[in-house]
Enzyme design. Structure first.
Site, mmCIF file in Angstrom:
data_model
loop_
_atom_site.group_PDB
_atom_site.id
_atom_site.type_symbol
_atom_site.label_atom_id
_atom_site.label_comp_id
_atom_site.label_asym_id
_atom_site.label_seq_id
_atom_site.Cartn_x
_atom_site.Cartn_y
_atom_site.Cartn_z
ATOM 1 N N ASP A 119 -5.824 1.281 22.298
ATOM 2 C CA ASP A 119 -5.467 2.188 21.205
ATOM 3 C C ASP A 119 -6.285 3.470 21.187
ATOM 4 O O ASP A 119 -5.817 4.502 20.722
ATOM 5 C CB ASP A 119 -5.600 1.473 19.854
ATOM 6 C CG ASP A 119 -7.040 1.378 19.384
ATOM 7 O OD1 ASP A 119 -7.829 0.684 20.049
ATOM 8 O OD2 ASP A 119 -7.372 2.009 18.366
ATOM 9 N N ASP A 125 -11.905 2.559 23.039
ATOM 10 C CA ASP A 125 -12.422 1.203 23.226
ATOM 11 C C ASP A 125 -11.322 0.351 23.841
ATOM 12 O O ASP A 125 -10.146 0.603 23.643
ATOM 13 C CB ASP A 125 -12.857 0.617 21.880
ATOM 14 C CG ASP A 125 -13.802 1.561 21.137
ATOM 15 O OD1 ASP A 125 -14.662 2.154 21.800
ATOM 16 O OD2 ASP A 125 -13.660 1.703 19.923
ATOM 17 N N TYR A 181 -9.277 -1.359 11.462
ATOM 18 C CA TYR A 181 -7.944 -0.942 11.057
ATOM 19 C C TYR A 181 -7.448 -1.768 9.883
ATOM 20 O O TYR A 181 -6.439 -2.468 9.973
ATOM 21 C CB TYR A 181 -6.961 -1.052 12.229
ATOM 22 C CG TYR A 181 -7.229 -0.039 13.315
ATOM 23 C CD1 TYR A 181 -6.988 1.312 13.092
ATOM 24 C CD2 TYR A 181 -7.734 -0.417 14.547
ATOM 25 C CE1 TYR A 181 -7.235 2.257 14.082
ATOM 26 C CE2 TYR A 181 -7.982 0.523 15.542
ATOM 27 C CZ TYR A 181 -7.728 1.860 15.298
ATOM 28 O OH TYR A 181 -7.970 2.787 16.272
ATOM 29 N N GLU A 240 -13.585 10.957 19.657
ATOM 30 C CA GLU A 240 -12.748 9.862 20.159
ATOM 31 C C GLU A 240 -11.270 10.203 20.043
ATOM 32 O O GLU A 240 -10.808 10.645 18.993
ATOM 33 C CB GLU A 240 -13.028 8.562 19.404
ATOM 34 C CG GLU A 240 -12.277 7.371 19.993
ATOM 35 C CD GLU A 240 -12.719 6.039 19.405
ATOM 36 O OE1 GLU A 240 -12.482 4.994 20.048
ATOM 37 O OE2 GLU A 240 -13.299 6.030 18.297
#
Length: 438
Positions: free
Chosen positions: A74, A77, A173, A413
């Site tokens: 996603d 990571d 999340y 990120e």
């Protein structure tokens, strides 16, 4: 985010007409899509263009006797989260190709429900079925059937995955908005994806009509993200059926909140003009907002309509102009004269918070780099070993400030859910389209 979802994003906003480009939007579009190839998990296909990546996660799911190899990581990571990815392990800094830590699998069940992640998955499957309807009817039908089954599961066994799986999905999340928006979102896409049979479509329209109030469709909301789809759902609903025009007022309220000077304006912009919601990965809100502005502009133009902001009527061209300003800011029209898309333009982030990009490619360094050993690359001041072309990073702060450091994950990120809406917006500006002047 699957290839089908990317194509669906493009399809939603492609319009007719033409406008001169300030940037090479076609090049940016190609790069934005290329980023997803760098995020691939599993066995890589023969046509893989990001050559510094290799096969990874081939045994995903084996601990639970299921094959979960494939899909996409996603963000920076090496994790595959269901909810943001469908809108589309954490303690090591290592290349995905080197992973040998346990790849835990989590699932929702009737006893541990997750209507949010299941509803979003149903919506993604339904959208994908539209993309393949002509080119591969059999696959399209399979996707639609799966979407219907997953939606039925989500609706029958209601609950949030943040409650059922809180120890593993939070704080990464969490579904802060709950699952009501995903049920309406899924029903909306299933209505659109269902075959041209009045009886079939009426099932989902009836569901929306019967459940819309209880599921919050009449509440004003001012954010669109992987977690919260209420704004997009309302805009979608009022554009699809005459009986749902009541949602236009709520959609207009959202649009008015974005337009400086309009009655109802309540958004924050940086001095350089970037929409600013929050410090962590703010660009995800910028790209999703730009996508919605263009989509709603298309609807308004096709219906010779405007946005009602009190006594002021806002034209579709105003929405397009605001979306263009956000896209151009990302590509380099900002106080720092920096592109926040890696590999686009002369100046862009060189220290992306991304494991694979920061470390030597397997082809260059075949020996395994261990879990703890990899942290020296995280903290290194050296530029990325591999250019993560097309990745849009989290972006600057509320004062247009940006620190190009891998340790600065909030700004450095990238993620699939930041790039995905931008694909649609770039398709609009790269292709033939009309700047509306009703």
């Amino acid at each position: 985010m699957s290839r089908a979802c990317l194509l669906a994003a493009v399809a939603v906003v492609c319009l007719a007409g033409r406008e001169a480009a300030a940037f090479n939007y076609a090049d940016a579009l190609d790069k934005a899509i290329l980023f997803f190839e760098a995020q691939r998990s599993g066995k890589l296909p023969p046509g893989q263009r990001v050559a510094w990546r290799a096969d990874s996660g081939l045994s995903d799911g084996s601990a639970d006797n299921v094959d979960l190899a494939g899909g996409y990581y996603d963000a920076g990571d090496n994790v595959k989260f269901g909810l943001p990815m469908a809108f589309t392990d954490h303690r090591c800094w290592e290349r995905p190709e080197d992973m040998d830590t346990p790849r835990s699998v989590y699932k929702v069940t009737p006893q541990s429900p997750g209507s949010d992640v299941a509803g979003e998955t149903a919506a993604a499957l339904a959208a994908a079925s539209i993309v393949f309807r002509v080119s591969d009817p059999a696959y399209s039908a399979k996707l639609l059937d799966a979407a219907q089954q997953v939606f039925d599961f989500a609706d029958k066994y209601r609950g949030s995955y943040s409650d059922s799986l809180s120890s593993v999905v939070c704080p990464f999340y969490c579904s802060y908005s709950g699952y009501h928006d995903e049920l309406l979102w899924a029903a909306s896409w299933l209505h659109l994806a269902s075959p041209p049979s009045p009886e079939k479509k009426d099932v989902y329209l009836s569901y929306i009509g019967s459940n819309g109030h209880a599921l919050g469709a009449e509440q004003d909301d001012f954010t669109f993200s992987w977690d919260d789809k209420r704004v997009a759902t309302k805009g979608f609903l009022q554009s699809r059926a005459d009986g749902l025009q009541l949602y236009k007022a709520h959609t207009d309220n959202y649009i008015c909140s974005l337009i400086p000077g309009a009655n109802g304006f309540q958004s924050q912009y940086t001095p350089g003009g970037l929409l600013f919601k929050e410090g962590d990965s703010n660009m995800q809100y910028v790209t999703s907002t730009a996508f919605l502005l263009l989509t709603y502009a298309k609807y308004l133009s096709s219906n010779a309509a405007t946005v009602s902001c009190g006594s002021t009527a806002v034209s579709p061209s105003t929405l397009v102009s605001l979306a263009k300003k956000q896209v151009d800011y990302i590509l380099g029209a900002n106080p720092a004269a920096m592109s926040y898309m890696v590999g686009f333009g002369a100046r862009y982030p060189r220290h992306v918070h991304h494991r694979g990009a920061s470390m030597p490619a397997v082809r260059d360094h075949p020996a395994r780099i261990g879990c703890d050993e990899g942290f020296r690359y995280l903290h290194s001041p050296e530029p990325d070993r591999n250019v993560l072309v097309g990745a849009v990073v989290g972006g600057p702060d509320g004062g247009d400030g940006f620190t190009d450091s891998r340790d600065n994950y909030a700004q450095a990120e990238p993620s699939t859910y930041t790039n995905a809406p931008l694909v649609g917006a770039l398709a609009f500006f790269a292709g033939k389209h009309k700047i509306f002047t009703p």
